[in-house]
Design a protein around this motif. Structure first.
Motif, short mmCIF file in Angstrom:
data_model
loop_
_atom_site.label_atom_id
_atom_site.label_comp_id
_atom_site.label_asym_id
_atom_site.label_seq_id
_atom_site.Cartn_x
_atom_site.Cartn_y
_atom_site.Cartn_z
N ILE A 1 44.92 -52.88 -28.33
CA ILE A 1 45.70 -54.42 -28.06
C ILE A 1 45.02 -54.66 -26.47
CG2 ILE A 1 47.69 -55.09 -26.61
CD1 ILE A 1 49.68 -53.16 -28.70
N PRO A 2 43.91 -55.26 -26.53
CA PRO A 2 43.20 -56.57 -25.78
C PRO A 2 43.70 -56.54 -24.69
CG PRO A 2 43.29 -57.58 -27.60
CD PRO A 2 43.92 -56.18 -28.21
N GLY A 3 43.47 -56.61 -23.65
CA GLY A 3 44.40 -56.53 -22.01
C GLY A 3 44.31 -55.77 -20.91
N PRO A 4 44.67 -56.10 -20.16
CA PRO A 4 44.90 -54.91 -18.76
C PRO A 4 45.94 -54.51 -18.44
CG PRO A 4 45.63 -57.23 -17.91
CD PRO A 4 44.68 -57.42 -18.96
N THR A 5 46.59 -53.51 -18.06
CA THR A 5 47.61 -52.76 -17.70
C THR A 5 47.73 -53.70 -16.72
OG1 THR A 5 46.90 -51.04 -16.01
CG2 THR A 5 47.10 -50.26 -19.34
N LEU A 6 49.15 -53.36 -16.43
CA LEU A 6 50.43 -54.02 -15.38
C LEU A 6 49.34 -53.38 -13.84
CD1 LEU A 6 52.03 -55.55 -14.50
CD2 LEU A 6 53.36 -54.11 -14.37
N ALA A 7 49.32 -52.13 -13.70
CA ALA A 7 49.16 -51.47 -12.70
C ALA A 7 47.08 -51.57 -12.60
CB ALA A 7 48.86 -49.79 -13.08
N GLU A 8 46.56 -52.57 -13.41
CA GLU A 8 45.13 -52.74 -13.09
C GLU A 8 45.26 -54.08 -12.97
OE1 GLU A 8 42.62 -50.35 -16.53
OE2 GLU A 8 43.46 -52.24 -16.66
N GLU A 9 46.51 -54.88 -13.45
CA GLU A 9 46.24 -56.58 -12.95
C GLU A 9 46.67 -56.68 -11.97
OE1 GLU A 9 46.58 -60.42 -13.59
OE2 GLU A 9 45.76 -59.94 -14.69
N VAL A 10 47.47 -56.39 -11.25
CA VAL A 10 48.62 -56.24 -9.57
C VAL A 10 47.42 -55.78 -8.26
CG1 VAL A 10 50.32 -55.03 -7.92
CG2 VAL A 10 50.78 -55.93 -10.62
N LYS A 11 46.70 -54.52 -9.09
CA LYS A 11 45.42 -54.28 -8.59
C LYS A 11 43.65 -55.22 -8.08
CE LYS A 11 42.27 -49.93 -7.74
NZ LYS A 11 41.72 -49.09 -8.16
N ARG A 12 43.74 -56.51 -9.09
CA ARG A 12 42.75 -56.57 -9.22
C ARG A 12 43.17 -58.29 -8.74
NH1 ARG A 12 41.83 -57.11 -14.44
NH2 ARG A 12 40.67 -55.90 -14.56
N ASN A 13 44.56 -59.17 -8.99
CA ASN A 13 44.56 -59.45 -9.06
C ASN A 13 46.35 -59.84 -7.73
OD1 ASN A 13 43.12 -61.38 -10.47
ND2 ASN A 13 44.22 -60.63 -12.15
N GLY A 14 46.24 -59.03 -7.24
CA GLY A 14 47.70 -59.19 -6.75
C GLY A 14 49.39 -58.70 -7.33
N PRO A 15 50.47 -59.15 -6.21
CA PRO A 15 51.14 -59.92 -6.45
C PRO A 15 51.52 -60.75 -7.82
CG PRO A 15 51.92 -59.18 -4.81
CD PRO A 15 50.73 -59.10 -4.52
N MET A 16 52.68 -60.69 -8.83
CA MET A 16 52.53 -61.49 -9.86
C MET A 16 53.29 -63.26 -8.83
SD MET A 16 53.11 -60.59 -13.28
CE MET A 16 52.10 -59.48 -14.56
N ALA A 17 53.02 -64.02 -10.03
CA ALA A 17 53.81 -65.26 -9.41
C ALA A 17 54.80 -65.13 -9.40
CB ALA A 17 52.62 -66.96 -9.63
N PRO A 18 56.33 -65.71 -9.40
CA PRO A 18 57.52 -65.97 -9.66
C PRO A 18 57.37 -66.35 -11.60
CG PRO A 18 57.43 -66.44 -7.72
CD PRO A 18 56.20 -66.69 -8.33
N ALA A 19 56.84 -67.25 -11.97
CA ALA A 19 56.89 -67.57 -13.19
C ALA A 19 56.74 -66.57 -14.03
CB ALA A 19 56.42 -68.76 -12.96
N ARG A 20 55.88 -65.90 -12.92
CA ARG A 20 54.82 -64.60 -14.90
C ARG A 20 55.53 -63.64 -14.47
NH1 ARG A 20 49.15 -63.11 -14.25
NH2 ARG A 20 49.60 -62.01 -16.34
N LEU A 21 56.72 -63.39 -13.92
CA LEU A 21 57.18 -62.51 -13.61
C LEU A 21 58.54 -62.63 -13.89
CD1 LEU A 21 57.50 -59.75 -11.67
CD2 LEU A 21 59.19 -61.06 -9.87
N ARG A 22 59.35 -63.66 -13.61
CA ARG A 22 60.18 -64.39 -14.68
C ARG A 22 59.57 -63.93 -16.14
NH1 ARG A 22 60.65 -68.03 -10.67
NH2 ARG A 22 60.38 -69.10 -12.44
#
Length: 425
Positions: free
Chosen positions: A101-122
């Motif tokens: 499955i291509p795509g980063p893990t949630l840990a990698e995404e938060v480390k790279r780009n910071g906390p998620m925006a509210p819409a993405r978090l929902r």
């Protein structure tokens, strides 16, 4: 062919080149129990192959757990996980192949780009709730949901790594005094009574994962795993930075007692109510505006506009009169039928009316000229109306019935979607 080389010492310095008949092309990552490789099948299908560390391959208890991991992963559908393609728990180095499955893990995404925006978090919350519902439905408890075990695919999050999951019918049990899991993402019962861990433990860890996605840290943070364990069991979670609309729901997920936490189905129901104020706001029809005389070509009641968003579909009934402004009339039928309002002529009745008038009228040309004259003085005609004017009327021209003076018959002409009526004089 020589084996793959890996930077580092120990038993993993030289990695196998094949797992079964799958050639291992590149290393994707490493965990406490194995190494994950990118591989390809004979047909070219990309796979993620997990190969167990050599030290665990010699442990009969671990082999039993690996067999359990394969069985658990195969039970769950591929909609929210990585589907198992092949596995061999009895090999010299046990392995399991799943779809890549291509795509980063949630840990990698938060480390790279910071906390998620509210819409993405929902959306993440909804996707993980659906994944846990799918996992629990087949009798599996994951027990190790954490940011590094969530892949962010294009079609939604995928839960991976069932290494310490346990089906309900499993005969394997956690040994007394042995803790399995990642402390910042473990439920209180995993510390207090690990042999009684059930589906509600995954809900608690979901809450911890969501706090991490929203803030970049966990709800219980410390450099010491022992302090974290104490906080998980005894302290209240720190939800600073979590969006206000999701904070109450996440707090429920982090309840100390399993019975106080919501189920995945309850989570999805509450998320729908949250989304109604945000993601679906544009699709909620508004009330009619009070503008007079600004309406476009008239339509039959089944297709007239319900809001500023455009015409409503034919299959959607009109809203109840209570939703309108002052002056609306009551509904005249069962639910789902069009509502007739005072001063509006239904389309079919109007068609028959026009046919009757057309038969009576003998001077259509003269009527048309009179209509043009009337349009020039439309304000005077409007003031002569006896029908009450309402604030919510969308088609003001249909509110006035032409009344003949001197016993004449009104002449009506239909053109370009409008009806124009004139009377003698």
């Amino acid at each position: 062919m020589s084996p793959q080389r890996n930077i580092g010492a120990g038993a993993e310095a030289e990695l196998p080149e094949y797992a079964g008949h799958y050639r291992l092309e590149a290393r994707l990552g490493s965990g406490g129990m194995g190494v994950v490789h990118l591989a390809r099948s004979t047909s070219g299908l990309r796979l993620a192959v997990k190969v167990v560390h050599a030290e665990f391959a010699r442990d009969p208890e671990f082999r039993g757990r690996f067999r359990q991991e394969v069985a658990a992963a195969r039970r769950v559908s591929g909609a929210f996980t990585a589907s198992v393609v092949d596995a061999d728990p009895e090999a010299g180095r046990p392995w399991m192949a799943t779809l890549f499955i291509p795509g980063p893990t949630l840990a990698e995404e938060v480390k790279r780009n910071g906390p998620m925006a509210p819409a993405r978090l929902r959306r993440l919350t909804a996707g993980l709730a659906e994944a846990l519902r799918d996992i629990h439905r087949v009798g599996v408890v994951h027990r190790d949901l954490k940011p590094s075990n969530v892949l962010l695919a294009e079609d939604g999050p995928k839960v991976i790594d069932f290494g310490i999951s346990r089906p309900k019918d499993s005969e394997l049990r956690t040994e007394t005094g042995k803790l399995i899991g990642t402390p910042p993402f473990m439920a209180p019962e995993q510390f207090r009574r690990p042999r009684e861990v059930g589906p509600a433990a995954d809900i608690f860890t979901l809450g911890s994962v969501l706090v991490h996605a929203a803030t970049g840290r966990g709800p219980f943070d410390s450099d010491s795993p022992y302090v974290v364990a104490y906080q998980v069991v005894h302290d209240e979670p720190d939800l600073t930075g979590v969006p206000e609309d999701l904070a109450p729901l996440i707090r429920r997920c982090l309840a100390k007692e399993p019975e106080d936490r919501p189920t995945p189905d309850e989570l999805m129901r509450e998320l729908r109510s949250v989304a109604a104020s945000y993601d679906t706001q544009l699709f909620v029809p508004g009330q009619r505006a009070g503008a007079q005389g600004a309406a476009g070509p008239e339509r039959e009641p089944e297709s007239e506009p319900e809001s500023a968003m455009g015409p409503a579909p034919d299959s959607v009934p009109h809203p109840a009169p209570a939703a309108d402004q002052a002056g609306s009339g009551p509904a005249d039928g069962a639910a789902g039928k069009p509502v007739r309002r005072p001063g509006r002529w239904p389309g079919r009745w109007m068609g028959r009316r026009l046919a009757l008038v057309a038969g009576v009228c003998v001077l259509v040309v003269g009527s048309t000229l009179t209509a043009v004259e009337l349009l020039g003085g439309g304000k005077e005609a409007a003031h002569g109306s006896d029908a009450p004017r309402t604030a919510s009327a969308a088609f003001a021209g249909w509110q006035a019935r032409p009344v003949a003076q001197g016993g004449g018959v009104p002449h009506c002409v239909s053109a370009a979607g409008r009806v124009v009526c004139a009377e003698p004089g």
